[in-house]
Design a protein around this motif. Structure first.
Motif, short mmCIF file in Angstrom:
data_model
loop_
_atom_site.label_atom_id
_atom_site.label_comp_id
_atom_site.label_asym_id
_atom_site.label_seq_id
_atom_site.Cartn_x
_atom_site.Cartn_y
_atom_site.Cartn_z
N ARG A 1 -2.21 8.15 9.00
CA ARG A 1 -1.35 7.90 7.83
C ARG A 1 -0.98 6.42 7.80
NH1 ARG A 1 3.00 12.34 6.41
NH2 ARG A 1 4.24 11.30 8.02
N ILE A 2 -1.08 5.83 6.59
CA ILE A 2 -0.94 4.39 6.43
C ILE A 2 -0.04 4.08 5.24
CG2 ILE A 2 -2.18 2.22 5.98
CD1 ILE A 2 -4.67 3.53 7.20
N SER A 3 0.77 3.06 5.36
CA SER A 3 1.51 2.50 4.23
C SER A 3 1.67 1.01 4.49
CB SER A 3 2.88 3.18 4.08
OG SER A 3 3.69 2.95 5.22
N GLY A 4 2.20 0.26 3.51
CA GLY A 4 2.31 -1.17 3.74
C GLY A 4 3.27 -1.87 2.81
N ILE A 5 3.82 -3.00 3.28
CA ILE A 5 4.75 -3.82 2.50
C ILE A 5 4.35 -5.29 2.59
CG2 ILE A 5 6.67 -2.21 2.78
CD1 ILE A 5 7.77 -4.10 4.96
N HIS A 6 4.82 -6.07 1.62
CA HIS A 6 4.61 -7.52 1.64
C HIS A 6 5.64 -8.19 2.52
CE1 HIS A 6 1.65 -7.95 -1.69
NE2 HIS A 6 2.20 -6.82 -2.12
N VAL B 1 0.86 -1.18 0.00
CA VAL B 1 0.00 0.00 0.00
C VAL B 1 0.90 1.24 0.00
CG1 VAL B 1 -1.67 1.34 1.32
CG2 VAL B 1 -1.90 -1.14 1.21
N GLN B 2 0.72 2.10 -0.98
CA GLN B 2 1.47 3.35 -1.02
C GLN B 2 1.06 4.25 0.14
OE1 GLN B 2 3.95 4.31 -3.16
NE2 GLN B 2 3.87 2.25 -4.10
N PRO B 3 1.97 5.08 0.63
CA PRO B 3 1.63 5.98 1.73
C PRO B 3 0.44 6.87 1.38
CG PRO B 3 4.01 5.96 1.38
CD PRO B 3 3.40 5.19 0.24
N HIS B 4 -0.52 6.93 2.30
CA HIS B 4 -1.71 7.75 2.07
C HIS B 4 -2.34 8.12 3.41
CE1 HIS B 4 -3.33 3.67 2.53
NE2 HIS B 4 -4.49 4.22 2.87
N GLU B 5 -3.30 9.03 3.36
CA GLU B 5 -3.98 9.49 4.57
C GLU B 5 -5.45 9.09 4.53
OE1 GLU B 5 -3.49 13.69 4.78
OE2 GLU B 5 -1.45 13.58 5.59
N VAL C 1 0.92 -9.40 4.88
CA VAL C 1 1.45 -8.05 4.69
C VAL C 1 1.60 -7.35 6.04
CG1 VAL C 1 0.42 -7.83 2.40
CG2 VAL C 1 -0.82 -6.98 4.40
N HIS C 2 2.48 -6.35 6.05
CA HIS C 2 2.59 -5.43 7.19
C HIS C 2 2.06 -4.07 6.76
CE1 HIS C 2 4.83 -8.12 9.71
NE2 HIS C 2 5.85 -8.19 8.89
N LEU C 3 1.15 -3.53 7.55
CA LEU C 3 0.75 -2.13 7.39
C LEU C 3 1.44 -1.31 8.48
CD1 LEU C 3 -3.08 -2.14 6.60
CD2 LEU C 3 -1.15 -2.07 5.01
N PHE C 4 1.89 -0.12 8.11
CA PHE C 4 2.46 0.83 9.07
C PHE C 4 1.37 1.86 9.38
CE2 PHE C 4 6.27 -0.46 6.50
CZ PHE C 4 6.82 -1.29 7.48
N ILE C 5 1.00 1.96 10.65
CA ILE C 5 -0.10 2.82 11.08
C ILE C 5 0.45 3.95 11.94
CG2 ILE C 5 -2.34 2.93 12.20
CD1 ILE C 5 -2.32 1.02 9.84
N GLU C 6 0.23 5.18 11.50
CA GLU C 6 0.61 6.38 12.27
C GLU C 6 -0.66 7.08 12.71
OE1 GLU C 6 2.22 10.84 11.26
OE2 GLU C 6 2.99 9.18 10.02
#
Length: 384
Positions: free
Chosen positions: A143-148, A130-134, A154-159
Motif C-alpha cells: 500500500r502506497i500514498s504520497g505527499i509533496h 499520490v492518492q492511497p492505492h495498492e 516528494v515523500h511516499l509512504f510505503i506499507e
C-alpha cells in the motif's frame, strides 16, 4: 582530557522513542528507499555499484512490461537506492531531469499504515502527491500514498507488511556477473534539504506540524559562517531518530554560499546531501577512495587541535588525517564524518559518510573547516 576510546557505535531502535518532544501520529519505521531521476540509470547504477559498493537488487523496464521508464534498485545494508530514467521525452521525469539534472525525487518512508499516514498528513495541510492505492502481484500487496515537500521533492509512504517480494510489484530480481563487495554502508543517517532564503522556518514548521517532527537543533548564521559565506539550518527528527531532515537556507554574506550555488544549479529547492552511516569509517572511506570517489580536502592543520577539542579517541589521528576524516563530539560521545565532492555534473547532490560513537549531533565543531573546503571548491568552479 576526556578518554572516549571505549565509546561504542550508536544504534537507533524503531521501538524506542528517544526524542520525547516529537509527536506520535505518524509512526515511521525507517527510510524505505530514495529514488533519483537520472539521465542514464544503467550507467548510474554501475557508478554506485563500483564506487560506493552497492549490490544489485531489482529491475523494472521493458522486459517487465514497463513501457515509459526503467528503474534499477541497489541495496547496501538497509539503504535502498532507486535510479530511474524515462523513455518518454514529455514525461514528468524528463521534465525533472531537464530542470534539475540528476537528483533526488522521492524520499520514501517505511510506515505501518500508508493510508493512515496520508490521512494524518493531508488533514494537517500536506499537499497530496499520490492518492492511497495498492499494488499487487503473486508475492502480496503493497500500500502506497504520497505527499509533496520542498521544491519538486516528494515523500511516499510505503506499507509492505503484507508483501514478500524482492522490492515492489512490477520489479523482478536483478543479477549480473559483476558483484562488487560492500564498503560497509549501513543505513541513511539523515538527508539535508536546501530551500530558498526565508523558507527554512516554513519547512521546519511543515515537518513539525504536518509530520509530527521535533526541532532537534538550530544553527544560525553565527554558527555556520566563514569570512565570506553563511547559512542557517534547522534539524527536524521523528521520535525514534530514524528520520532526520536538516533544512538549510542561505544567509547574507560577502559571497555566494554553497546553498545559493545549489539553488542556482538545481533551479530550486531540493535534497542537498545524503548522509550514510558506517561502523568503520576508515575502511569505508579508504575503499571508496580506491574506487574513485572524491572527497573534500581537509587542511592538515585541522588535526592539530582535535585532541584538545574532542579528547582521546579510539581511532589514530594520523590515519584520520591521511583520509581527511573529521571528528567532533557532544555530551554523549563523538562522531567521525567526511563529505564527498558533488557526484553529479552540476554542483548539487553529494554524500556524507558518518560514524557515530555515541554522539547524536551533527559536527558543529567541523563547520568552519568544512565550509572553507567547500568555498575552495566553489572558487575553482567560479561560483563563489
Amino acid at each position: 582530557m576526556d578518554d572516549l576510546t571505549e565509546v561504542k557505535n550508536f544504534k537507533y531502535s524503531e521501538t524506542t522513542k528517544i526524542f520525547k518532544e516529537a509527536q506520535d501520529f505518524l509512526p515511521i519505521l525507517g527510510t524505505d528507499y530514495v529514488e533519483m531521476y537520472v539521465g542514464n540509470a544503467k550507467q548510474a547504477a554501475h557508478f554506485y555499484k563500483t564506487a560506493f559498493g552497492f549490490q544489485e537488487l531489482a529491475y523494472s523496464g521493458l522486459e517487465t512490461g514497463q513501457r515509459d521508464k526503467v528503474s534499477y534498485v541497489l541495496q547496501q545494508g538497509k539503504i535502498r537506492l532507486v535510479l530511474t530514467t524515462p523513455f518518454d521525452k514529455n514525461s514528468e521525469i524528463s521534465e525533472h531531469i531537464r530542470i534539475h539534472g540528476d537528483g533526488v525525487k522521492v524520499i520514501a518512508l517505511w510506515v505501518e499504515d500508508a493510508y493512515d499516514a496520508f490521512e494524518q498528513t493531508t488533514k494537517r495541510g500536506a499537499k497530496a502527491y499520490v492518492q492511497p492505492h495498492e499494488k499487487k502481484d503473486e508475492n502480496g500487496v503493497v500500500r502506497i500514498s504520497g505527499i509533496h515537500t520542498y521544491g519538486d521533492t516528494v515523500h511516499l509512504f510505503i506499507e509492505r507488511k503484507n508483501y514478500k517480494g524482492i522490492f515492489l510489484p512490477g520489479f523482478e530480481k536483478w543479477e549480473t556477473e559483476y558483484q562488487p563487495h560492500s564498503m560497509g554502508l549501513k543505513y541513511i543517517d539523515h538527508m539535508v534539504g536546501n530551500v530558498g532564503m526565508g523558507e527554512m522556518n516554513i519547512w521546519s514548521k511543515f515537518y513539525g506540524e504536518v509530520m509530527g517532527f521535533f526541532n532537534l537543533v538550530t544553527f544560525d548564521d553565527k554558527d555556520i559562517s566563514t569570512e565570506y559565506t553563511a547559512l542557517m539550518s534547522k534539524v527536524m527528527t521523528n521520535g525514534n531518530g530514524f528520520i532526520k531532515f536538516p533544512i538549510n537556507e542561505p544567509a547574507v554574506g560577502k559571497k555566494k554560499s554553497q546553498v545559493e550555488e545549489y539553488l542556482d544549479f538545481y533551479n530550486g529547492p531540493g535534497c542537498q546531501h545524503i548522509a550514510v552511516a558506517t561502523d568503520d569509517i576508515v575502511h569505508t572511506v579508504s575503499e571508496m577512495r580506491k574506487h574513485g570517489v572524491e572527497f573534500l580536502y581537509v587542511p592538515g592543520s585541522y588535526y592539530d587541535t582535535v585532541a584538545n577539542r574532542v579528547g582521546i579517541i579510539e581511532e589514530d589521528l594520523t590515519t584520520l588525517k591521511k583520509w581527511g576524516i573529521m571528528v567532533d563530539r557532544d555530551e554523549e560521545g563523538y562522531l567521525l564524518q567526511i563529505f564527498t565532492k558533488p557526484v553529479e555534473d552540476r554542483p548539487t547532490l553529494f554524500f556524507e559518510i558518518i560514524q557515530r560513537k555515541g554522539a547524536k549531533s551533527f559536527g558543529k565543531g567541523n563547520f568552519q573547516a568544512l565550509f572553507e573546503s567547500i568555498e575552495a571548491e566553489q572558487a575553482r568552479r567560479g561560483t563563489l
